[in-house]
Design an enzyme around this catalytic site. Sequence first.
Site, mmCIF file in Angstrom:
data_model
loop_
_atom_site.group_PDB
_atom_site.id
_atom_site.type_symbol
_atom_site.label_atom_id
_atom_site.label_comp_id
_atom_site.label_asym_id
_atom_site.label_seq_id
_atom_site.Cartn_x
_atom_site.Cartn_y
_atom_site.Cartn_z
ATOM 1 N N GLY A 1 0.848 -1.320 0.035
ATOM 2 C CA GLY A 1 -0.065 -0.156 -0.047
ATOM 3 C C GLY A 1 0.852 1.163 0.020
ATOM 4 O O GLY A 1 0.592 2.196 -0.632
ATOM 5 N N ASN B 1 -8.076 3.694 8.466
ATOM 6 C CA ASN B 1 -7.648 2.580 9.076
ATOM 7 C C ASN B 1 -7.761 2.614 10.879
ATOM 8 O O ASN B 1 -7.943 1.684 11.124
ATOM 9 C CB ASN B 1 -6.116 2.573 8.886
ATOM 10 C CG ASN B 1 -5.328 3.820 8.544
ATOM 11 O OD1 ASN B 1 -5.597 4.781 8.271
ATOM 12 N ND2 ASN B 1 -4.168 3.944 9.730
ATOM 13 N N GLN C 1 -7.986 -0.117 3.029
ATOM 14 C CA GLN C 1 -8.648 -0.670 4.036
ATOM 15 C C GLN C 1 -9.970 -1.059 3.481
ATOM 16 O O GLN C 1 -10.988 -1.752 4.227
ATOM 17 C CB GLN C 1 -8.776 0.228 5.163
ATOM 18 C CG GLN C 1 -7.522 0.713 6.036
ATOM 19 C CD GLN C 1 -7.113 -0.600 6.812
ATOM 20 O OE1 GLN C 1 -7.632 -1.515 7.072
ATOM 21 N NE2 GLN C 1 -6.080 -0.352 7.289
ATOM 22 N N SER D 1 -3.615 -3.073 -1.011
ATOM 23 C CA SER D 1 -2.530 -3.764 -0.409
ATOM 24 C C SER D 1 -2.929 -5.333 -0.109
ATOM 25 O O SER D 1 -3.928 -5.437 0.390
ATOM 26 C CB SER D 1 -1.986 -3.043 0.938
ATOM 27 O OG SER D 1 -1.225 -3.816 1.559
ATOM 28 N N CYS E 1 1.823 4.716 15.990
ATOM 29 C CA CYS E 1 3.091 4.558 16.983
ATOM 30 C C CYS E 1 4.407 4.180 15.946
ATOM 31 O O CYS E 1 4.395 3.098 15.135
ATOM 32 C CB CYS E 1 2.890 3.145 17.858
ATOM 33 S SG CYS E 1 4.160 2.961 19.236
HETATM 34 N N1 PLP Z 1 -3.000 3.234 3.607
HETATM 35 C C1 PLP Z 1 -3.896 2.737 4.569
HETATM 36 C C2 PLP Z 1 -5.160 3.436 4.574
HETATM 37 C C3 PLP Z 1 -3.365 2.022 5.348
HETATM 38 O O1 PLP Z 1 -4.157 1.646 6.206
HETATM 39 C C4 PLP Z 1 -1.996 1.292 5.260
HETATM 40 C C5 PLP Z 1 -1.398 0.286 6.230
HETATM 41 O O2 PLP Z 1 -1.918 0.410 7.316
HETATM 42 C C6 PLP Z 1 -1.458 1.794 4.105
HETATM 43 C C7 PLP Z 1 -1.898 2.681 3.256
HETATM 44 C C8 PLP Z 1 0.085 1.056 3.971
HETATM 45 O O3 PLP Z 1 -0.056 -0.212 3.338
HETATM 46 P P1 PLP Z 1 1.361 -1.155 3.478
HETATM 47 O O4 PLP Z 1 1.219 -1.791 4.811
HETATM 48 O O5 PLP Z 1 0.915 -2.268 2.519
HETATM 49 O O6 PLP Z 1 2.373 -0.647 2.808
#
Ligand code: PLP
Length: 397
Positions: free
Chosen positions: A74, A157, A185, A205, A329
């Site tokens: 992601g 998230n 998400q 992701s 965190c």
């Molecule tokens: N965007 C959102 C809304 C997310 O919740 C996350 C991960 O928590 C990401 C991007 C990043 O994804 P990745 O962990 O696959 O790099």
Amino acid sequence: MRRRVYLDNNATAPLRDVAREAIDLAMRRADAFGNPSSPHAFGHEARLALEDSRRQVAAAMGVEPGDVVFVSGGTESDNLAIQGVARAWTAAGRAPGHLVTSAVEHPAVLECCRHLESTGWKLSILPVDGQGLVDPDAVRAALRHDTALVSIMAANNETGVIQPTEEIAAVTRHAGVPLHVDAVQAIGRIPFEAARVGADYLSVSSHKLGGPAGIGALWIREAAPMKPLLLGGGQERRRRPGTESVMLAAGFAAAARAAGRELERAHPSGLRDRMERALLDRLAATRINGIEAPRLPNTSSLTFPAVASETIVIRMDLEGFALSTGSACSTGSARPSHVLAAMGLSQADAASTLRISLGPTNTLEEIDALVETLASVVRDLQASARLPHPAPAGGRG
Ligand code: PLP
């Protein structure tokens, strides 16, 4: 055996059996180890497997497979969308332009935009209301003649709040400005089709859907501006150089297909709603963040005033329940959540906020056990917070 209940699916979801089997199969198929770009039969087999995975991931995103680019996850998908558009913009001989995003985006989006700001781009970070929602009219008001991209997430998230991306897309389309939607998400948790929504770039992701970590995808609407961030070969239609992982793609595809089937079968908010009602019954002061907004069916952001959520997480971990604080965190130090702050929570309330994110395998028994244990832990911590503190040694006596 000690009970272990996983309720942190928004951080990462457990690997689905179908994904494990698909990876295993891809590893064992002797004829599928080739480089998908090689011209011989080994490469051809690998290419067929990769394209089959791409079709399945595209189906979960509701888009055409040819426009799906495999990336490492992601974070890279968000970076490629935002920085890729910015590069295409300046490569056309223009001065750095303007970007629009919101205050509740994931750091993969916010940090990307802030980095571009430090290189001369202008940045508008839109506020959200008390429910965590972006106002489409605020998007309209923020647009300028030189706006290169609007980036707004599909679902948050931390709170699960679902943004009105269709209304926002209507605004951006009318203005002729491309829209990136971080749907990391949302895909596999709510019906979401990029093409119908009207987005131009969509990030997803694998590990949030129960696929392996280390792979994700960016969908790019045909002919939408894009310049790659990495320099190298011509893979992924010249958008993302580097040899693709056929195995990870197979696991990602299997997880995406399984998540899509689950969505067709049921709307899984029943357990979450039951949990929230039961917690409100037992702990009257509890607040549910974003409760008046549309939310992901698996996510609950709960504030238990006057109790440190970090302590709750540790106590609940000892009881076998994996939960998360509402605070981002990083590098070992807890910072107040920028999402909750943007929604107007005080620093104290943000530090008393817990995220519970359910997955498809959680059971009624697990949720009932969670409610009883959590209510007792919170009551216990609230009671000790009310006890008078002993005077420090050497104090006024
Ligand atoms: N965007 C959102 C809304 C997310 O919740 C996350 C991960 O928590 C990401 C991007 C990043 O994804 P990745 O962990 O696959 O790099």
